[in-house]
Enzyme design. Structure first.
Site, PDB file in Angstrom:
ATOM      1  N   ASP A 206       1.582 -12.870  34.905  1.00 32.96           N
ATOM      2  CA  ASP A 206       1.180 -11.495  35.185  1.00 32.96           C
ATOM      3  C   ASP A 206      -0.108 -11.475  36.008  1.00 32.96           C
ATOM      4  O   ASP A 206      -1.032 -12.259  35.771  1.00 32.96           O
ATOM      5  CB  ASP A 206       0.977 -10.763  33.855  1.00 32.96           C
ATOM      6  CG  ASP A 206       0.698  -9.294  34.021  1.00 32.96           C
ATOM      7  OD1 ASP A 206       1.554  -8.598  34.592  1.00 32.96           O
ATOM      8  OD2 ASP A 206      -0.366  -8.837  33.571  1.00 32.96           O
ATOM      9  N   GLU A 268       3.508 -13.188  39.635  1.00 35.37           N
ATOM     10  CA  GLU A 268       3.455 -11.805  40.101  1.00 35.37           C
ATOM     11  C   GLU A 268       2.348 -11.765  41.143  1.00 35.37           C
ATOM     12  O   GLU A 268       1.162 -11.867  40.817  1.00 35.37           O
ATOM     13  CB  GLU A 268       3.141 -10.836  38.959  1.00 35.37           C
ATOM     14  CG  GLU A 268       3.119  -9.385  39.442  1.00 35.37           C
ATOM     15  CD  GLU A 268       2.536  -8.408  38.432  1.00 35.37           C
ATOM     16  OE1 GLU A 268       2.897  -7.220  38.513  1.00 35.37           O
ATOM     17  OE2 GLU A 268       1.711  -8.811  37.594  1.00 35.37           O
TER      18      GLU A 268
END
Length: 533
Positions: A206, A268
């Protein structure tokens, strides 16, 4: 006579290169215990569907312990399973049962920040001399600089008890970790090792580009009229609170850990520049294995726009690097809505694009049946972004609504008498009905995945753009396969393609031999086994 040397066999391709990944939002996949919330046992009960579909790996959105201010992205224990989703034993069983079906399990790693209820942060707030004080980003001033939160307002909250502000690039309940601290890096080495030892096959990381912040906490420059995307939205360029060069040291460190366990790291990477995206691959074999291409996700379903992005990515990536492509995820509107506006022709064309490009495709749960976003009323919002910015922005939970397994009450997601945690959509779009239909979107998706496994060109062949008329995107994979997609409302004719149709979005064309100009209806796509020259 001396025998000629026997050539070495080619090294086996990593499983994720020729494979297809599938993202699961666990709360919305399948509810096994009738509480209205999806869980790990619900995933176990539907592994046969994923095996039948042909996917090679599943990425689970956060399952770790969290008070859910940001629904799992505010972690209070990186090595514990959220009790609403199951137990560590359930996860162990999921890993075993998935591997028995040839499927690996990946987790979501959230290294940028923790929950404000994590013991590290609780201790950090206790005094300026606390054991974990320097594990977070603290500074004098209220606020110390002009950085803004992704949820709006300053990215700093003043702590009265210790007289300093702490950084949170997201919610105030998500304090940012200080990645200049070697103990933080050591702690995450141990977290990765813990999950690798349990059989986890990799991580989606993330906010991968935002982990390390400027050591001097300098102000971000203001955006200009020429800026687009987040810079235009937030009024500043994220120069000092993201995309710092030192983040690559962290990724290289994790890559060594991952390679020792034959695991995969997916980043990401919400960056607009292809050169910046390529930098997250390092030399091609020492940083991320895969990095999500956000210009592609946010592009329109348009031949020129998508071709340009893919060509730029192919040119920018270092030798040996492998792209990753997706059209939907838990933060982005589903491809069936954003790209296709619910039009089944467009959905089929989009799936051919995703599954026909060089790289690893990542499907989001429901993509395989053409599931669209479900509009949510104000009272049903669970997303802090939607709550904060309603009605200008309805949040991200329209694309996190439950999976449709059947057309029955409860959608096969939960029991008929149970209210699901988020509303169900139009249940006429469901797995059960489409699995029985040889002309369905689900059958097309399964057949495309199977073709990727059987066709070496599609599994690992190079990408080469082919000439085509306006609105048509055509490319060759490897030496003998072509993908032709008409991304327009007009019929079109393409020259230079001869061979047999392996799969078409109009399934009546499967097996058709093409010779001479190829006629394409609006939004029609073909995968063609080219004739030998």
């Amino acid at each position: 006579m001396r025998r000629p040397p026997v050539p070495e066999p080619p090294a086996p391709q990593p499983w994720w290169r020729g494979g297809v990944l599938y993202q699961i939002y666990p709360r919305s996949f399948a509810d096994s215990n009738g509480d209205g919330t999806g869980d790990l046992r619900g995933i176990i009960e539907h592994l046969d569907h994923l095996q039948w579909l042909g996917v090679d790996g599943i990425w689970l959105s956060p399952i770790t312990l969290s008070p859910d201010a940001e629904w799992g992205y505010d972690v209070s224990d990186f090595c514990a399973v959220h009790p609403e989703l199951g137990t560590t034993s359930d996860l162990d069983e999921l890993i075993v049962e998935a591997r028995r079906r040839g499927i690996r399990v990946l987790l979501d790693l959230v290294p940028n920040h923790t929950s404000n209820q994590h013991p590290w942060f609780v201790d950090s707030c206790s005094s300026r001399s606390a054991r974990h004080r320097d594990w977070y980003v603290w500074a004098d001033g209220s606020p110390p600089n002009n950085w803004v939160s992704s949820f709006g307002g300053p990215a700093w909250t003043f702590d009265d008890a210790t007289g300093q502000s702490y950084l949170h690039n997201h919610l105030s309940e998500q304090p940012d970790l200080n990645w200049w601290n070697e103990e933080v890096r050591d702690a995450f080495d141990a977290i990765l090792a813990y999950w690798f030892d349990r059989g986890i096959a990799g991580f989606r990381i993330d906010v991968c580009n935002g982990i390390v912040k400027d050591a001097e906490l300098r102000d971000n420059p203001r955006s200009t009229p020429e800026d687009t995307g987040d810079a235009a939205l937030y009024g500043q360029r994220f120069v000092y609170n993201a995309n710092r060069p030192e983040v690559h040291d962290v990724i290289r460190r994790w890559r060594r850990l991952a390679d020792a366990h034959e695991a995969v790291l997916i980043g990401e990477t919400p960056v607009e520049s292809m050169s910046t995206l390529a930098s997250f691959y390092g030399a091609g074999d020492d940083e991320l294995h895969l990095a999500f291409n956000f210009p592609f996700i946010t592009a329109p379903l348009d031949a020129d726009a998508m071709r340009t992005i893919v060509e730029r990515a192919e040119a920018a990536l270092p030798p040996g690097a492998w792209p990753a492509w997706t059209g939907s995820n838990h933060d982005m509107s589903r491809l069936a809505t954003r790209w296709a506006q619910g039009d089944k022709r467009k959905i089929r064309a989009a799936l051919v694009v995703l599954l026909g490009l060089r790289g690893t495709p990542v499907l989001y749960q429901g993509d395989e049946i053409g599931l669209v976003d479900t509009p949510l009323a104000r009272v049903a919002l669970r997303d802090p972004l939607g709550v904060r910015f309603w009605p200008a922005f309805a949040g991200r939970y329209g694309m996190r609504t439950p999976m449709h397994w059947s057309g029955a009450v409860g959608g096969g997601f939960t029991a008929a008498a149970v209210t699901p945690w988020l509303p169900l959509g139009d249940l006429t779009c469901n797995v059960e009905d489409q699995r029985a239909d040889p002309a369905s979107i689900l059958t097309l998706t399964r057949d495309l995945i199977a073709l990727r496994k059987d066709n070496a060109d599609l599994a690992s062949g190079a990408y080469v753009s082919l000439a085509g008329p306006s609105g048509v995107w055509a490319w060759r994979r490897g030496g003998g396969t072509a993908v032709v997609v008409n991304l327009s409302e007009s019929d079109a004719t393409l020259d230079g393609i001869s061979g047999r149709v392996s799969i078409g979005t109009n399934r009546t064309r499967d097996g058709e031999y093409l010779s001479g100009p190829v006629a394409l209806s609006a939004w029609e796509a073909l995968v063609v086994q080219l004739a030998s020259p």
